[in-house]
Design an enzyme around this catalytic site. Structure first.
Site, PDB file in Angstrom:
ATOM      1  N   ALA A  10       7.717 -26.681  20.982  1.00  0.00           N
ATOM      2  CA  ALA A  10       6.197 -26.616  19.986  1.00  0.00           C
ATOM      3  C   ALA A  10       4.908 -27.042  20.581  1.00  0.00           C
ATOM      4  O   ALA A  10       3.507 -26.178  19.632  1.00  0.00           O
ATOM      5  CB  ALA A  10       6.670 -27.736  19.351  1.00  0.00           C
ATOM      6  N   SER A  12       3.186 -24.420  22.717  1.00  0.00           N
ATOM      7  CA  SER A  12       2.100 -23.253  22.327  1.00  0.00           C
ATOM      8  C   SER A  12       3.553 -22.494  21.969  1.00  0.00           C
ATOM      9  O   SER A  12       3.808 -22.341  21.656  1.00  0.00           O
ATOM     10  CB  SER A  12       2.220 -23.481  24.058  1.00  0.00           C
ATOM     11  OG  SER A  12       3.147 -22.501  24.683  1.00  0.00           O
ATOM     12  N   ILE A  14       4.505 -19.452  19.937  1.00  0.00           N
ATOM     13  CA  ILE A  14       5.268 -19.508  18.947  1.00  0.00           C
ATOM     14  C   ILE A  14       5.510 -20.578  18.108  1.00  0.00           C
ATOM     15  O   ILE A  14       4.824 -20.938  16.574  1.00  0.00           O
ATOM     16  CB  ILE A  14       6.411 -18.412  18.519  1.00  0.00           C
ATOM     17  CG1 ILE A  14       5.646 -17.565  18.763  1.00  0.00           C
ATOM     18  CG2 ILE A  14       7.021 -18.302  16.720  1.00  0.00           C
ATOM     19  CD1 ILE A  14       7.064 -15.927  19.374  1.00  0.00           C
ATOM     20  N   SER A 171      15.598 -12.173  19.828  1.00  0.00           N
ATOM     21  CA  SER A 171      14.334 -10.975  19.503  1.00  0.00           C
ATOM     22  C   SER A 171      15.547  -9.637  19.669  1.00  0.00           C
ATOM     23  O   SER A 171      16.564  -9.740  19.647  1.00  0.00           O
ATOM     24  CB  SER A 171      14.906 -11.419  21.591  1.00  0.00           C
ATOM     25  OG  SER A 171      13.757 -10.222  22.265  1.00  0.00           O
ATOM     26  N   TYR A 193      18.373 -13.826  30.126  1.00  0.00           N
ATOM     27  CA  TYR A 193      17.214 -13.772  28.722  1.00  0.00           C
ATOM     28  C   TYR A 193      18.271 -12.406  27.479  1.00  0.00           C
ATOM     29  O   TYR A 193      18.668 -13.661  26.638  1.00  0.00           O
ATOM     30  CB  TYR A 193      16.058 -12.930  28.694  1.00  0.00           C
ATOM     31  CG  TYR A 193      15.339 -13.467  27.493  1.00  0.00           C
ATOM     32  CD1 TYR A 193      14.705 -14.766  27.669  1.00  0.00           C
ATOM     33  CD2 TYR A 193      15.001 -12.512  27.234  1.00  0.00           C
ATOM     34  CE1 TYR A 193      13.799 -14.875  26.330  1.00  0.00           C
ATOM     35  CE2 TYR A 193      14.116 -12.835  25.732  1.00  0.00           C
ATOM     36  CZ  TYR A 193      13.238 -13.373  25.217  1.00  0.00           C
ATOM     37  OH  TYR A 193      13.094 -14.321  24.725  1.00  0.00           O
TER      38      TYR A 193
END
Length: 345
Positions: A10, A12, A14, A171, A193
């Site tokens: 939290a 930075s 989004i 994503s 990822y």
């Protein structure tokens, strides 16, 4: 009643934009910033309190890539709060991303350019490594640490007469082709990822089957293409200088280029306002921005195999047993070593 909201990652991007939007929506929230870097977390807290002077903002040290950190943080959460209303599973890493420059420039001047930017399909590989727990770092941070956190916090998330929410930041790069149930940690691949994000999509579906009856509902979000520290790390800075004008031009013709963290947090914020029973567990909720700058949320069906999601859930439970046992043994060895040192002094 004051709602309790925990947001991982939290400090930075989004995550911080989401916190700002949540406090604007409900100034009476009990908001907890769960972060690895406490100096940055304190700076984020100060920024939020500057614009929301009466807000209740707590800090929690949490490195979701470390089993011990997750367990310690969960104990602290259970000591602080009697329940959790929203658990935003937002923290994530993409270490050492490498770009296929030839494929990039070919795609840049093709009809596939929008999809290329939106999903990075065929462009990105990453160099993963083992962490101190013997787990693949990307898998541990993006998936397993959050799974373990949910498991630890079930007493606060699954309460009679109470509805709670788990919301995953996934994503469009989450692709079935990158994931193998036989190699769920992606030890043998080059797209950890993408694999970890597809696994989080599957886990969300499994959680709904396992825990809806106990009041816990899980959802998945795609923030779109957002310019964050993670995104800027993919290409050298001079590349971004060259292509940003092109990206702003493309944005006129596509809705997936949210670009700013505030826009990227749109679906995360939208879910905060919805009744969980009205949501589709098989949908990924996308943050979208029109060419005129209007933000909105749109559900899109995920390419998820029900049986595989259940197998993944079972395999994660088994892995949980293994890592807990190893951690217990390691802690016992450390205690014995400290005892030995004290005796010989």
């Amino acid at each position: 009643m004051q709602r309790v909201v925990i947001v991982t990652g939290a400090n930075s991007g989004i995550g911080l934009a989401l916190c700002e939007r949540l406090l604007t929506e409900d100034s009476q929230l009990r908001l907890c910033l769960a972060c690895r870097n406490m100096q940055r977390a304190e700076a984020a807290r100060s920024a939020l309190l500057t614009s929301h002077t009466n807000a209740h903002v707590d800090l929690l040290h949490l490195d979701v890539g470390s089993v011990q950190s997750v367990l310690t943080a969960a104990q602290e959460v259970k000591a602080r709060y009697s329940r959790i209303d929203f658990l935003y599973l937002n923290a994530g890493i993409m270490p050492n991303p490498q770009v296929d420059i030839t494929a990039f420039f070919k795609g840049l001047f093709s009809r596939n350019v929008i999809n290329m930017f939106a999903t990075a399909e065929g462009l990105l590989t990453q160099q993963d490594r083992l962490n101190s727990d013997g787990l693949q770092e990307v898998f541990a941070t993006n998936l397993f640490g959050h799974f373990l956190l949910i498991r630890e916090l079930e007493p606060l998330l699954c309460q009679a007469g109470h509805t709670s929410r788990a919301v995953w930041t996934s994503s469009s790069n989450a692709r079935r082709s990158a994931f193998s149930i036989e190699d769920m940690q992606h030890r043998n691949g080059t797209e950890p990822y993408s694999s970890s994000k597809y696994a989080s999509d599957m886990l969300s579906l499994a959680l709904n089957r396992q825990r809806n009856s106990q009041g816990l509902f899980s959802s998945v979000v795609c923030p779109g293409l957002v310019m964050t520290n993670l995104t800027y790390g993919i290409l050298p800075s001079f590349f971004w200088t060259l292509i940003m004008p092109i990206m702003w031009l493309i944005r006129v013709f596509t809705n997936t280029f949210t670009l700013t963290p505030y826009n990227g947090a749109e679906a995360l914020h939208w879910l905060f306002l919805q009744k969980p029973e009205s949501l589709d567990p098989r949908a990924k909720y996308h943050s979208l921005t029109s060419g005129l700058g209007t933000n909105y949320t749109q559900p899109r069906q995920m390419d998820i195999d029900d049986e595989m999601s259940e197998v993944l859930y079972s395999k994660l439970l088994e892995l949980e047993k293994v890592v807990r046992r190893k951690l217990s043994e390691r802690n016992a060895d450390n205690k014995a070593h400290q005892q030995y040192l004290s005796e010989i002094e």
